[in-house]
Design a protein around this motif. Structure first.
Motif, PDB file in Angstrom:
ATOM      1  N   VAL A 103       8.423  -1.089  -0.825  1.00 44.11           N
ATOM      2  CA  VAL A 103       7.261  -1.096  -1.724  1.00 44.11           C
ATOM      3  C   VAL A 103       7.559  -0.234  -2.944  1.00 44.11           C
ATOM      4  O   VAL A 103       7.336  -0.646  -4.087  1.00 44.11           O
ATOM      5  CB  VAL A 103       5.980  -0.610  -1.005  1.00 44.11           C
ATOM      6  CG1 VAL A 103       4.852  -0.352  -2.007  1.00 44.11           C
ATOM      7  CG2 VAL A 103       5.528  -1.617   0.041  1.00 44.11           C
ATOM      8  N   CYS A 141       3.629  -6.036  -2.984  1.00 50.67           N
ATOM      9  CA  CYS A 141       2.611  -4.993  -2.864  1.00 50.67           C
ATOM     10  C   CYS A 141       2.771  -4.053  -4.050  1.00 50.67           C
ATOM     11  O   CYS A 141       3.886  -3.614  -4.340  1.00 50.67           O
ATOM     12  CB  CYS A 141       2.816  -4.230  -1.547  1.00 50.67           C
ATOM     13  SG  CYS A 141       1.693  -2.831  -1.316  1.00 50.67           S
ATOM     14  N   ASP A 142       1.682  -3.779  -4.733  1.00 47.59           N
ATOM     15  CA  ASP A 142       1.698  -2.795  -5.811  1.00 47.59           C
ATOM     16  C   ASP A 142       1.112  -1.502  -5.267  1.00 47.59           C
ATOM     17  O   ASP A 142       0.025  -1.506  -4.685  1.00 47.59           O
ATOM     18  CB  ASP A 142       0.856  -3.264  -7.001  1.00 47.59           C
ATOM     19  CG  ASP A 142       1.488  -4.437  -7.723  1.00 47.59           C
ATOM     20  OD1 ASP A 142       2.733  -4.488  -7.798  1.00 47.59           O
ATOM     21  OD2 ASP A 142       0.745  -5.312  -8.195  1.00 47.59           O
ATOM     22  N   ALA A 143       1.835  -0.420  -5.432  1.00 50.21           N
ATOM     23  CA  ALA A 143       1.359   0.878  -4.970  1.00 50.21           C
ATOM     24  C   ALA A 143       1.344   1.847  -6.144  1.00 50.21           C
ATOM     25  O   ALA A 143       2.207   1.791  -7.028  1.00 50.21           O
ATOM     26  CB  ALA A 143       2.257   1.416  -3.852  1.00 50.21           C
ATOM     27  N   THR A 180      -2.906   0.969  -2.605  1.00 48.64           N
ATOM     28  CA  THR A 180      -2.030  -0.202  -2.566  1.00 48.64           C
ATOM     29  C   THR A 180      -2.861  -1.469  -2.742  1.00 48.64           C
ATOM     30  O   THR A 180      -4.006  -1.534  -2.317  1.00 48.64           O
ATOM     31  CB  THR A 180      -1.240  -0.296  -1.241  1.00 48.64           C
ATOM     32  OG1 THR A 180      -2.147  -0.440  -0.158  1.00 48.64           O
ATOM     33  CG2 THR A 180      -0.352   0.923  -1.035  1.00 48.64           C
ATOM     34  N   GLU A 228      -2.343  -5.770  -2.407  1.00 44.54           N
ATOM     35  CA  GLU A 228      -1.499  -6.870  -1.958  1.00 44.54           C
ATOM     36  C   GLU A 228      -2.245  -8.192  -2.123  1.00 44.54           C
ATOM     37  O   GLU A 228      -3.473  -8.214  -2.023  1.00 44.54           O
ATOM     38  CB  GLU A 228      -1.150  -6.707  -0.481  1.00 44.54           C
ATOM     39  CG  GLU A 228      -0.375  -5.460  -0.168  1.00 44.54           C
ATOM     40  CD  GLU A 228      -0.086  -5.325   1.316  1.00 44.54           C
ATOM     41  OE1 GLU A 228       0.934  -5.885   1.749  1.00 44.54           O
ATOM     42  OE2 GLU A 228      -0.882  -4.685   2.010  1.00 44.54           O
TER      43      GLU A 228
END
Length: 164
Positions: A51, A58-60, A74, A76
């Motif tokens: 990630v 997934c953007d965190a 996060t 998704e």
């Protein structure tokens, strides 16, 4: 108060992993997970690293307040109610920073500046989180909140949010 969302990078992987340990500690009250013999929760370190390296869908983001790391969030992609939409997957604020409007600011930045529909899932036993989302639903300019009944994931309350 200066609040910044910083997209997670590979360099942030150790910080993200440690924050995830704190997150698991919080969740252990709901999912009954135990720590292992090394004193850590069993988390998928490879996934978290992927990630951070932007190798997962997934953007965190790290949540930084006045220059200090205060948590993470996060996002998704998911499909729910036969619709694809982003899911606010995980939101964790360190206890020191709770109750100061930080989570509200972060959610506002992500959810209101982006997609028309969002999915949110909350542990059914996490009463603090459920109160937060109830308050948020009544505070933000959200057109509709649909409670998914029955929830598609056991042990959760699930919501689809339309904000425009």
């Amino acid at each position: 108060m200066n609040i910044v969302l910083l997209k997670l990078t590979k360099v942030d992987s150790p910080v993200f992993s440690m924050l995830w340990q704190f997150y698991q500690y919080h969740q252990s009250a709901f999912d009954n997970e135990d720590i292992d013999s090394s004193g850590r929760f069993d988390i998928d370190e490879e996934y978290l690293s992927d990630v951070a390296a932007d190798e997962e869908d997934c953007d965190a983001y790290l949540i930084v307040v006045e220059g200090n790391i205060a948590g993470f969030i996060t996002v998704e992609p998911t499909e729910i109610l036969e619709r694809e939409m982003p899911e606010l997957s995980d939101l964790f604020i360190l206890p020191k920073y709770r109750g100061k409007g930080i989570a509200l600011y972060v959610v506002r930045q992500l959810m209101l500046d982006n997609s028309l529909n969002w999915h949110v899932a909350v542990y059914e036993k996490d009463h603090e989180a459920l109160k937060f989302w109830d308050k948020l639903f009544s505070t933000l300019p959200i057109v509709n909140v649909i409670k998914v009944e029955p929830p598609e994931t056991e042990g959760f309350h699930e919501f689809v949010i339309t904000n425009k």
